[in-house]
Design a protein around this motif. Structure first.
Motif, PDB file in Angstrom:
ATOM      1  N   GLN A  45     -44.557   6.619   7.887  1.00  0.00           N
ATOM      2  CA  GLN A  45     -44.387   6.728   6.398  1.00  0.00           C
ATOM      3  C   GLN A  45     -45.348   7.509   5.561  1.00  0.00           C
ATOM      4  O   GLN A  45     -44.879   7.436   4.373  1.00  0.00           O
ATOM      5  N   ASN A  72     -33.872   9.449   5.824  1.00  0.00           N
ATOM      6  CA  ASN A  72     -34.177   9.610   4.377  1.00  0.00           C
ATOM      7  C   ASN A  72     -34.352   8.267   3.787  1.00  0.00           C
ATOM      8  O   ASN A  72     -33.714   7.233   3.735  1.00  0.00           O
ATOM      9  N   PRO A  73     -35.432   8.207   2.779  1.00  0.00           N
ATOM     10  CA  PRO A  73     -35.692   6.948   2.048  1.00  0.00           C
ATOM     11  C   PRO A  73     -34.545   6.736   1.130  1.00  0.00           C
ATOM     12  O   PRO A  73     -33.812   7.634   0.795  1.00  0.00           O
ATOM     13  N   CYS A  74     -34.075   5.576   1.058  1.00  0.00           N
ATOM     14  CA  CYS A  74     -32.680   5.178   0.157  1.00  0.00           C
ATOM     15  C   CYS A  74     -33.115   3.918  -0.750  1.00  0.00           C
ATOM     16  O   CYS A  74     -34.280   3.417  -0.662  1.00  0.00           O
ATOM     17  N   TYR A 103     -41.679   5.297  -2.911  1.00  0.00           N
ATOM     18  CA  TYR A 103     -40.558   4.742  -3.120  1.00  0.00           C
ATOM     19  C   TYR A 103     -40.227   4.569  -4.846  1.00  0.00           C
ATOM     20  O   TYR A 103     -39.177   4.684  -5.221  1.00  0.00           O
ATOM     21  N   HIS A 143     -45.911  11.948   1.371  1.00  0.00           N
ATOM     22  CA  HIS A 143     -44.915  11.321   0.932  1.00  0.00           C
ATOM     23  C   HIS A 143     -44.455  10.982  -0.665  1.00  0.00           C
ATOM     24  O   HIS A 143     -45.494  10.705  -1.033  1.00  0.00           O
ATOM     25  N   ASN A 162     -40.433   8.762   8.070  1.00  0.00           N
ATOM     26  CA  ASN A 162     -39.708   8.590   6.581  1.00  0.00           C
ATOM     27  C   ASN A 162     -39.935   9.853   5.953  1.00  0.00           C
ATOM     28  O   ASN A 162     -41.087  10.323   5.468  1.00  0.00           O
ATOM     29  N   THR A 163     -38.839  10.695   5.942  1.00  0.00           N
ATOM     30  CA  THR A 163     -38.597  12.070   5.412  1.00  0.00           C
ATOM     31  C   THR A 163     -38.697  13.095   6.509  1.00  0.00           C
ATOM     32  O   THR A 163     -39.527  12.866   7.326  1.00  0.00           O
ATOM     33  N   TRP A 176     -28.314   2.862   3.084  1.00  0.00           N
ATOM     34  CA  TRP A 176     -29.448   2.705   4.207  1.00  0.00           C
ATOM     35  C   TRP A 176     -28.881   2.416   5.721  1.00  0.00           C
ATOM     36  O   TRP A 176     -29.533   2.739   6.553  1.00  0.00           O
ATOM     37  N   THR A 231     -39.484  -1.810   4.150  1.00  0.00           N
ATOM     38  CA  THR A 231     -38.669  -0.743   5.125  1.00  0.00           C
ATOM     39  C   THR A 231     -38.759  -1.036   6.291  1.00  0.00           C
ATOM     40  O   THR A 231     -37.764  -0.935   7.163  1.00  0.00           O
ATOM     41  N   GLN A 289     -28.864   5.655   7.522  1.00  0.00           N
ATOM     42  CA  GLN A 289     -30.110   5.909   8.188  1.00  0.00           C
ATOM     43  C   GLN A 289     -30.616   5.240   9.122  1.00  0.00           C
ATOM     44  O   GLN A 289     -31.224   5.438  10.155  1.00  0.00           O
TER      45      GLN A 289
END
Length: 446
Positions: free
Chosen positions: A201, A250-252, A358, A355, A230-231, A430, A110, A433
């Motif tokens: 993260q 947002n994680p993608c 992923y 978290h 991350n979030t 992505w 990431t 973001q």
């Protein structure tokens, strides 16, 4: 007759006696010199070395000596950030990273994804400052690991640092980014930059028992860096508990790689069910022990009707009593991982920090139904009965939840379809973001 000292007790007393000397060694010789001297002084017998190295105290002592700062250094860093609080077009960044074996590891991937986007869209020069250990490879090897996955970063310089003295070799840049709590101590002391960021993260104090090391992690959240989280849950935590400033992304998922199979057999009459186990024995936060016992129970109940796979880390199931229960496939490429997920009926991914990791995103995108633990910090994503099945954190509950998901074909199909749709519409862009984060980094921060 006096009671003989235990080896570890004796080592601890010796360690305390040497503590002031150790500070000097760390500052002048770095971690390599510190390790070598400590082993020679207090750990000569092989048995004692093995016993000491397994203790929490050995790591906590080392971290307390190695990662340190003064009130003056914290204040100086905050003042430096205040001088450059107006809008700034960032053209160069030093990314501070811990050691990594390969660039496909979720968190590292990431970070490099963001750096690559900045390079391609804004011509940002990114350098990679690696916190080394005695076993770390040369800087050229790290640069190769980065550029082999993200060619746009091939011009970036890699620097391995092992002590404060090595900071002199770090290039001057517009911004620097801490990406793990240990790197924050070096970012704090770096004065050859205009802005300092913290790429968060996870809530990293939870990587340790409550005590010295977790307190050292929390201390970094008060350094005054602007957080890139991350979030949204990590953004709220950083702002509410540590009075910081933050922007979140947002994680993608790259849905060109992670996507459902063209056709899927939702039954299990003519083939064994396939379960993927997110198994990392060295990472406590993923509940490896609970998952292992649960999957033994699952195998006892379903026998040859279920196949349990794992990947992502090299470990031997026989070492954990899982021979004949789990097949570990080791390290796979991104594409191989996606292909594997498409063959799985259920993915077990537990996370006991703030978290979700992923894996749930990638499982959902691949049409593999998620089973995970109840966690108040991840309820913004994981909805029981809607896009996953959630379970209480006991081995029997986990096993029963997996069996329910496997055997109720209509439930699994409905949940998997809804989850894949959610990823496609909410967590697949992505670029949006990364653009959001770059603009936040360049914005007026007064």
């Amino acid at each position: 007759m006096s009671t003989p000292q235990k080896p570890v007790d004796k080592a601890l007393k010796t360690f305390a006696h040497l503590s002031s000397r150790s500070v000097y060694v760390l500052q002048k010789e770095g971690l390599k010199g510190f390790y070598a001297r400590t082993k020679r002084k207090i750990l000569p017998p092989k048995v004692l070395q093995a016993e000491w190295s397994k203790t929490y105290a050995s790591e906590a002592f080392m971290l307390a000596q190695w990662l340190d700062c003064t009130p003056e250094q914290i204040e100086r860093s905050k003042q430096q950030m205040e001088r450059y609080a107006e809008g700034l077009q960032i053209q160069s960044i030093n990314w501070y990273l811990p050691h990594f074996e390969h660039a496909y590891y979720g968190g590292v991937y990431t970070i490099l994804r963001f750096a690559s986007y900045f390079a391609q869209h804004y011509q940002v020069q990114s350098n990679f400052i690696i916190l080394g250990s005695p076993e770390s490879p040369a800087a050229e090897e790290y640069a190769k690991r980065v550029s082999s996955v993200f060619p746009a970063l091939a011009s970036g310089k890699a620097v391995v640092i092992r002590s404060d003295n090595d900071l002199a070799s770090v290039p001057h840049t517009d911004a620097c980014v801490a990406t793990f709590w240990s790197t924050a101590y070096y970012v704090l002391k770096n004065q050859n930059t205009k802005r300092k960021f913290y790429f968060l993260q996870d809530f990293e104090p939870m990587f340790y028992p409550a005590g010295s090391s977790s307190a050292q992690v929390e201390a970094t959240y008060r350094f005054g860096f602007y957080a890139l989280t991350n979030t949204i849950s990590l953004k709220e935590l950083y702002e509410e508990q540590f009075d910081g400033k933050a922007s979140f992304f947002n994680p993608c998922v790259d849905t060109s790689i992670f996507h459902p199979p063209a056709q899927r057999d939702w039954g299990g009459e003519h083939r064994p069910y396939t379960v993927f186990f997110y198994a990392r024995p060295n990472f406590f936060r993923n509940g490896f022990e609970l998952g292992s016992i649960a999957l033994r129970k699952l195998k006892e109940q379903l026998g040859q009707r279920v196949r349990i796979l794992s990947a992502g880390q090299n470990w031997n199931p026989a070492d954990y009593g899982l021979e004949g229960v789990v097949e570990n496939l080791g390290l796979l490429s991104y594409q191989q991982t996606a292909e594997l997920y498409r063959t799985c009926d259920v993915g077990l991914a537990m996370m006991f920090t703030k978290h979700p990791s992923y894996l749930p995103f990638e499982f959902m995108a691949s049409g593999c139904m998620v089973v995970s633990n109840v966690n108040s910090a991840t309820k913004w994503l994981l909805k029981d009965g809607e896009n996953c099945l959630l379970t209480n954190a006991t081995a029997s509950c986990i096993a029963d939840t997996i069996i329910r998901g496997l055997q109720d074909h209509e439930l699994r199909k409905r949940i998997s379809d809804q989850a894949a749709g959610m990823i496609q519409t909410q967590f697949s862009q992505w670029d949006a973001q990364m653009e959001k984060i770059y603009q936040a980094m360049c914005s007026d921060m007064r």
